[in-house]
Design a protein around this motif. Sequence first.
Motif, PDB file in Angstrom:
ATOM      1  N   LEU A  20       0.825  -1.197   0.000  1.00 57.23           N
ATOM      2  CA  LEU A  20       0.000   0.000   0.000  1.00 57.23           C
ATOM      3  C   LEU A  20       0.861   1.249   0.000  1.00 57.23           C
ATOM      4  N   ASP A  21       0.270   2.375  -0.404  1.00 59.85           N
ATOM      5  CA  ASP A  21       0.953   3.669  -0.377  1.00 59.85           C
ATOM      6  C   ASP A  21       1.423   3.939   1.048  1.00 59.85           C
ATOM      7  N   PRO A  22       2.719   4.241   1.233  1.00 61.80           N
ATOM      8  CA  PRO A  22       3.242   4.451   2.593  1.00 61.80           C
ATOM      9  C   PRO A  22       2.487   5.511   3.387  1.00 61.80           C
ATOM     10  N   GLN A  23       1.982   6.530   2.740  1.00 59.12           N
ATOM     11  CA  GLN A  23       1.250   7.575   3.465  1.00 59.12           C
ATOM     12  C   GLN A  23       0.016   7.018   4.163  1.00 59.12           C
ATOM     13  N   THR A  24      -0.593   5.997   3.582  1.00 53.84           N
ATOM     14  CA  THR A  24      -1.785   5.416   4.206  1.00 53.84           C
ATOM     15  C   THR A  24      -1.415   4.474   5.347  1.00 53.84           C
ATOM     16  N   LEU A  25      -0.151   4.101   5.436  1.00 53.02           N
ATOM     17  CA  LEU A  25       0.272   3.139   6.444  1.00 53.02           C
ATOM     18  C   LEU A  25       0.882   3.778   7.689  1.00 53.02           C
ATOM     19  N   LEU A  26       1.082   5.077   7.685  1.00 55.02           N
ATOM     20  CA  LEU A  26       1.783   5.729   8.785  1.00 55.02           C
ATOM     21  C   LEU A  26       1.019   5.703  10.098  1.00 55.02           C
ATOM     22  N   LYS A  27      -0.252   5.392  10.071  1.00 54.09           N
ATOM     23  CA  LYS A  27      -1.078   5.435  11.275  1.00 54.09           C
ATOM     24  C   LYS A  27      -0.680   4.376  12.300  1.00 54.09           C
ATOM     25  N   ASP A  28      -0.249   3.226  11.843  1.00 46.78           N
ATOM     26  CA  ASP A  28       0.029   2.133  12.753  1.00 46.78           C
ATOM     27  C   ASP A  28       1.294   1.415  12.310  1.00 46.78           C
ATOM     28  N   CYS A  32       2.111  -1.642   9.645  1.00 50.40           N
ATOM     29  CA  CYS A  32       2.972  -1.416   8.478  1.00 50.40           C
ATOM     30  C   CYS A  32       4.013  -2.520   8.360  1.00 50.40           C
ATOM     31  N   VAL A  33       4.654  -2.835   9.461  1.00 51.70           N
ATOM     32  CA  VAL A  33       5.692  -3.855   9.454  1.00 51.70           C
ATOM     33  C   VAL A  33       5.091  -5.204   9.062  1.00 51.70           C
TER      34      VAL A  33
END
Length: 97
Positions: A20-28, A32-33
């Motif tokens: 997924l786009d990294p910007q959408t993954l920054l929340k958690d 992300c990992v």
Amino acid sequence: PRLSRNGSRNRVHDVAERPLDPQTLLKDVEYCVDQLYDWMRGKSSVLVITGAGLSTESGIPDYRGANGSYHHGHKPMIHDQFMSSVSHRQRYWGRAM
């Protein structure tokens, strides 16, 4: 499948298989990992291309900035120089250590 340089067949991944786009993954971060791990699992190789500035934001001095080594006269060795001369390769690796 695509034929690689070494003659093996590599499957070309389609857009749906990309993370997924990294910007959408920054929340958690943990999520992300886990997502990155799941995406990379089973792949024999992964190429990561980052943009300029990623290293700077991480505290690594930038190469072409006002205080970077390029500004102070350090010029990169080009591929042809590296490949054509043992002494160029020794100099390159000597500076890299």
